[in-house]
Design a protein around this motif. Structure first.
Motif, PDB file in Angstrom:
ATOM      1  N   ASN A 247     -50.945   1.902   0.051  1.00  0.00           N
ATOM      2  CA  ASN A 247     -49.629   1.738  -0.583  1.00  0.00           C
ATOM      3  C   ASN A 247     -48.772   0.786   0.255  1.00  0.00           C
ATOM      4  O   ASN A 247     -48.459   1.082   1.411  1.00  0.00           O
ATOM      5  CB  ASN A 247     -48.952   3.111  -0.685  1.00  0.00           C
ATOM      6  CG  ASN A 247     -47.678   3.080  -1.509  1.00  0.00           C
ATOM      7  OD1 ASN A 247     -46.961   2.080  -1.518  1.00  0.00           O
ATOM      8  ND2 ASN A 247     -47.392   4.176  -2.180  1.00  0.00           N
ATOM      9  N   PRO A 248     -48.361  -0.369  -0.312  1.00  0.00           N
ATOM     10  CA  PRO A 248     -47.592  -1.337   0.472  1.00  0.00           C
ATOM     11  C   PRO A 248     -46.269  -0.804   0.996  1.00  0.00           C
ATOM     12  O   PRO A 248     -45.737  -1.311   1.991  1.00  0.00           O
ATOM     13  CB  PRO A 248     -47.359  -2.495  -0.516  1.00  0.00           C
ATOM     14  CG  PRO A 248     -47.663  -1.947  -1.873  1.00  0.00           C
ATOM     15  CD  PRO A 248     -48.639  -0.841  -1.672  1.00  0.00           C
ATOM     16  N   ARG A 249     -45.773   0.267   0.377  1.00  0.00           N
ATOM     17  CA  ARG A 249     -44.516   0.847   0.879  1.00  0.00           C
ATOM     18  C   ARG A 249     -44.677   1.415   2.294  1.00  0.00           C
ATOM     19  O   ARG A 249     -43.692   1.589   2.997  1.00  0.00           O
ATOM     20  CB  ARG A 249     -44.045   1.964  -0.057  1.00  0.00           C
ATOM     21  CG  ARG A 249     -43.330   1.458  -1.295  1.00  0.00           C
ATOM     22  CD  ARG A 249     -42.769   2.613  -2.074  1.00  0.00           C
ATOM     23  NE  ARG A 249     -41.768   2.162  -3.031  1.00  0.00           N
ATOM     24  CZ  ARG A 249     -41.127   2.966  -3.856  1.00  0.00           C
ATOM     25  NH1 ARG A 249     -41.390   4.265  -3.845  1.00  0.00           N
ATOM     26  NH2 ARG A 249     -40.234   2.496  -4.693  1.00  0.00           N
ATOM     27  N   PHE A 250     -45.910   1.742   2.675  1.00  0.00           N
ATOM     28  CA  PHE A 250     -46.145   2.335   3.994  1.00  0.00           C
ATOM     29  C   PHE A 250     -46.554   1.286   5.032  1.00  0.00           C
ATOM     30  O   PHE A 250     -47.089   1.616   6.073  1.00  0.00           O
ATOM     31  CB  PHE A 250     -47.208   3.442   3.886  1.00  0.00           C
ATOM     32  CG  PHE A 250     -46.692   4.695   3.223  1.00  0.00           C
ATOM     33  CD1 PHE A 250     -46.231   5.761   3.981  1.00  0.00           C
ATOM     34  CD2 PHE A 250     -46.634   4.791   1.842  1.00  0.00           C
ATOM     35  CE1 PHE A 250     -45.740   6.912   3.370  1.00  0.00           C
ATOM     36  CE2 PHE A 250     -46.144   5.930   1.214  1.00  0.00           C
ATOM     37  CZ  PHE A 250     -45.690   6.994   1.984  1.00  0.00           C
ATOM     38  N   SER A 251     -46.265   0.012   4.745  1.00  0.00           N
ATOM     39  CA  SER A 251     -46.599  -1.073   5.680  1.00  0.00           C
ATOM     40  C   SER A 251     -45.789  -0.960   6.967  1.00  0.00           C
ATOM     41  O   SER A 251     -44.748  -0.289   7.011  1.00  0.00           O
ATOM     42  CB  SER A 251     -46.312  -2.430   5.029  1.00  0.00           C
ATOM     43  OG  SER A 251     -44.904  -2.595   4.872  1.00  0.00           O
ATOM     44  N   GLY A 327     -28.658   0.532   0.901  1.00  0.00           N
ATOM     45  CA  GLY A 327     -28.446  -0.847   0.448  1.00  0.00           C
ATOM     46  C   GLY A 327     -28.750  -1.867   1.534  1.00  0.00           C
ATOM     47  O   GLY A 327     -29.291  -2.934   1.261  1.00  0.00           O
ATOM     48  N   ARG A 328     -28.433  -1.515   2.765  1.00  0.00           N
ATOM     49  CA  ARG A 328     -28.674  -2.440   3.891  1.00  0.00           C
ATOM     50  C   ARG A 328     -30.153  -2.515   4.291  1.00  0.00           C
ATOM     51  O   ARG A 328     -30.637  -3.580   4.628  1.00  0.00           O
ATOM     52  CB  ARG A 328     -27.855  -2.002   5.117  1.00  0.00           C
ATOM     53  CG  ARG A 328     -26.429  -2.548   5.125  1.00  0.00           C
ATOM     54  CD  ARG A 328     -25.759  -2.292   6.468  1.00  0.00           C
ATOM     55  NE  ARG A 328     -25.421  -0.884   6.645  1.00  0.00           N
ATOM     56  CZ  ARG A 328     -24.325  -0.305   6.137  1.00  0.00           C
ATOM     57  NH1 ARG A 328     -23.497  -1.017   5.397  1.00  0.00           N
ATOM     58  NH2 ARG A 328     -24.074   0.964   6.339  1.00  0.00           N
ATOM     59  N   HIS A 329     -30.828  -1.368   4.243  1.00  0.00           N
ATOM     60  CA  HIS A 329     -32.176  -1.313   4.836  1.00  0.00           C
ATOM     61  C   HIS A 329     -33.328  -1.156   3.860  1.00  0.00           C
ATOM     62  O   HIS A 329     -34.448  -1.557   4.156  1.00  0.00           O
ATOM     63  CB  HIS A 329     -32.252  -0.164   5.846  1.00  0.00           C
ATOM     64  CG  HIS A 329     -31.241  -0.269   6.951  1.00  0.00           C
ATOM     65  ND1 HIS A 329     -31.298  -1.250   7.921  1.00  0.00           N
ATOM     66  CD2 HIS A 329     -30.124   0.476   7.226  1.00  0.00           C
ATOM     67  CE1 HIS A 329     -30.268  -1.088   8.750  1.00  0.00           C
ATOM     68  NE2 HIS A 329     -29.548  -0.069   8.350  1.00  0.00           N
ATOM     69  N   LEU A 330     -33.072  -0.544   2.696  1.00  0.00           N
ATOM     70  CA  LEU A 330     -34.189  -0.143   1.840  1.00  0.00           C
ATOM     71  C   LEU A 330     -34.280  -0.924   0.535  1.00  0.00           C
ATOM     72  O   LEU A 330     -35.216  -0.707  -0.237  1.00  0.00           O
ATOM     73  CB  LEU A 330     -34.087   1.369   1.508  1.00  0.00           C
ATOM     74  CG  LEU A 330     -33.989   2.326   2.697  1.00  0.00           C
ATOM     75  CD1 LEU A 330     -34.026   3.765   2.219  1.00  0.00           C
ATOM     76  CD2 LEU A 330     -35.127   2.081   3.700  1.00  0.00           C
ATOM     77  N   HIS A 331     -33.339  -1.837   0.287  1.00  0.00           N
ATOM     78  CA  HIS A 331     -33.316  -2.521  -1.011  1.00  0.00           C
ATOM     79  C   HIS A 331     -34.575  -3.345  -1.242  1.00  0.00           C
ATOM     80  O   HIS A 331     -34.982  -3.574  -2.372  1.00  0.00           O
ATOM     81  CB  HIS A 331     -32.077  -3.406  -1.131  1.00  0.00           C
ATOM     82  CG  HIS A 331     -31.984  -4.450  -0.063  1.00  0.00           C
ATOM     83  ND1 HIS A 331     -32.554  -5.695  -0.195  1.00  0.00           N
ATOM     84  CD2 HIS A 331     -31.416  -4.425   1.180  1.00  0.00           C
ATOM     85  CE1 HIS A 331     -32.340  -6.388   0.910  1.00  0.00           C
ATOM     86  NE2 HIS A 331     -31.652  -5.643   1.764  1.00  0.00           N
ATOM     87  N   ALA A 332     -35.214  -3.791  -0.176  1.00  0.00           N
ATOM     88  CA  ALA A 332     -36.374  -4.690  -0.334  1.00  0.00           C
ATOM     89  C   ALA A 332     -37.719  -3.985  -0.114  1.00  0.00           C
ATOM     90  O   ALA A 332     -38.728  -4.642   0.051  1.00  0.00           O
ATOM     91  CB  ALA A 332     -36.246  -5.868   0.634  1.00  0.00           C
TER      92      ALA A 332
END
Length: 334
Positions: A247-251, A327-332
């Motif tokens: 899962n790319p979210r866990f990169s 918004g600062r850290h997780l938006h991407a």
């Protein structure tokens, strides 16, 4: 860490059914082992019992979680305590027939999406046996089946309800258009959809329709497969069939973003005397889009900690702080 007691656990009602349940539910997908790198049945039984002890009454399972393994674990755990639990299970992912459309392979079995009348009756009987009960509180169509008319599916569910086999009807992984179609034929008590701080799409798509028709929203993956439970050690490896491995979210890059996010929330966490996971679950409920946050656990410690989120009260300023940090850290995040 905040621990929950029955007194601090809030309750909600499963739509028109009137069935009362806890606003934090226990999700048992990981207990089935499949896509989670295996499982430990004995530990899972204790985790379910610890959830009940902590005031969590909604236990969510499905036949597809380990090809019946998760349901069997729930049945074992609820021996002598069935009346304390609101059991939700599902239909529509089948391996006893090739009808419908092929979805995936699990342990060498082709699993199809199929919600035909005959199949739903068969699935319900199998689930009742594994759960060692004579009724299911909430019966949910797990994934939708493009080959069966919704009218046929809903007709079968309404008949099961008349027979007393199920008490309430739910849908999952559903579009607003398909939910509207279900509602043409009778009341839908609950919709189960993915929802967390980083998965908020249903706020615009499904939630308005659910609000209009008194359909309770159960949010699954409240901690985004564990991503929002707290900082993840950069060295941690996910092995075997654990879905998080690919899962790319866990990169590594995303773990660094999460670390910065949690560092910003550390003062708030300390002030509230809770864990990061409890903070994220409390956020999920405070936002108002879902009435129940489903949280997975495989051991008693996780189950008790998740339940403790029921005691965490978030004021508007805390919600604003969490949203700004996200918004600062997780938006991407991928």
């Amino acid at each position: 860490m905040s621990n929950s007691s029955n007194a601090s656990m809030k309750k909600t009602t499963l739509g028109p059914s009137g069935i009362a349940c806890s606003t934090i539910g226990l999700g048992t997908w990981a207990m089935g082992g499949w896509m989670w790198g295996g499982g430990d049945n004995a530990a899972a039984v204790l985790a379910i019992q610890a959830s009940l002890d902590a005031g969590v009454t909604l236990i969510d399972t499905a036949p597809a979680y380990g090809l019946g393994r998760s349901e069997s674990i729930v049945g074992t755990a609820l021996k002598g305590r069935r009346q304390e639990a609101v059991v939700a299970t599902k239909c529509g992912l089948v391996w006893h027939t090739q009808k419908g459309t092929h979805f995936f392979e699990e342990d060498g079995h082709p699993v199809h999406r199929h919600l035909g009348r005959e199949s739903i009756f068969h699935e319900c009987e199998e689930s009742l046996k594994r759960l060692q009960t004579d009724y299911i509180d909430l019966y949910i169509t797990h994934w939708q089946d493009s080959t069966t008319p919704v009218e046929e599916t809903m007709g079968a569910l309404l008949d099961l309800k008349k027979q007393g086999k199920i008490r309430a009807i739910g849908v999952s992984n559903v579009s607003p258009e398909t939910l509207a179609e279900y509602l043409r034929y009778g009341p839908v008590d609950a919709a189960q959809e993915r929802y967390s701080l980083i998965d908020r799409e249903i706020e615009q798509t499904l939630v308005p329709l659910c609000t209009e028709h008194n359909v309770v929203v159960l949010g699954y993956s409240s901690l985004a497969l564990g991503l929002l439970a707290g900082p993840i050690d950069p060295a941690r490896q996910f092995t075997g069939d654990d879905q998080r491995a690919a899962n790319p979210r866990f990169s590594a890059e995303n773990r660094a973003k999460l670390k910065a996010f949690f560092e910003e929330l550390e003062p708030l966490r300390q002030h509230l005397e809770c864990s990061f996971g409890q903070l994220m679950i409390a956020w999920t409920l405070a936002r108002g889009s879902v009435q129940v946050a489903l949280c997975g656990a495989r051991v008693s410690r996780q189950a008790t900690e998740n339940a403790g989120a029921g005691a965490v009260q978030l004021r508007d300023d805390a919600l604003a702080l969490i949203d700004a940090a996200a918004g600062r850290h997780l938006h991407a995040l991928a």
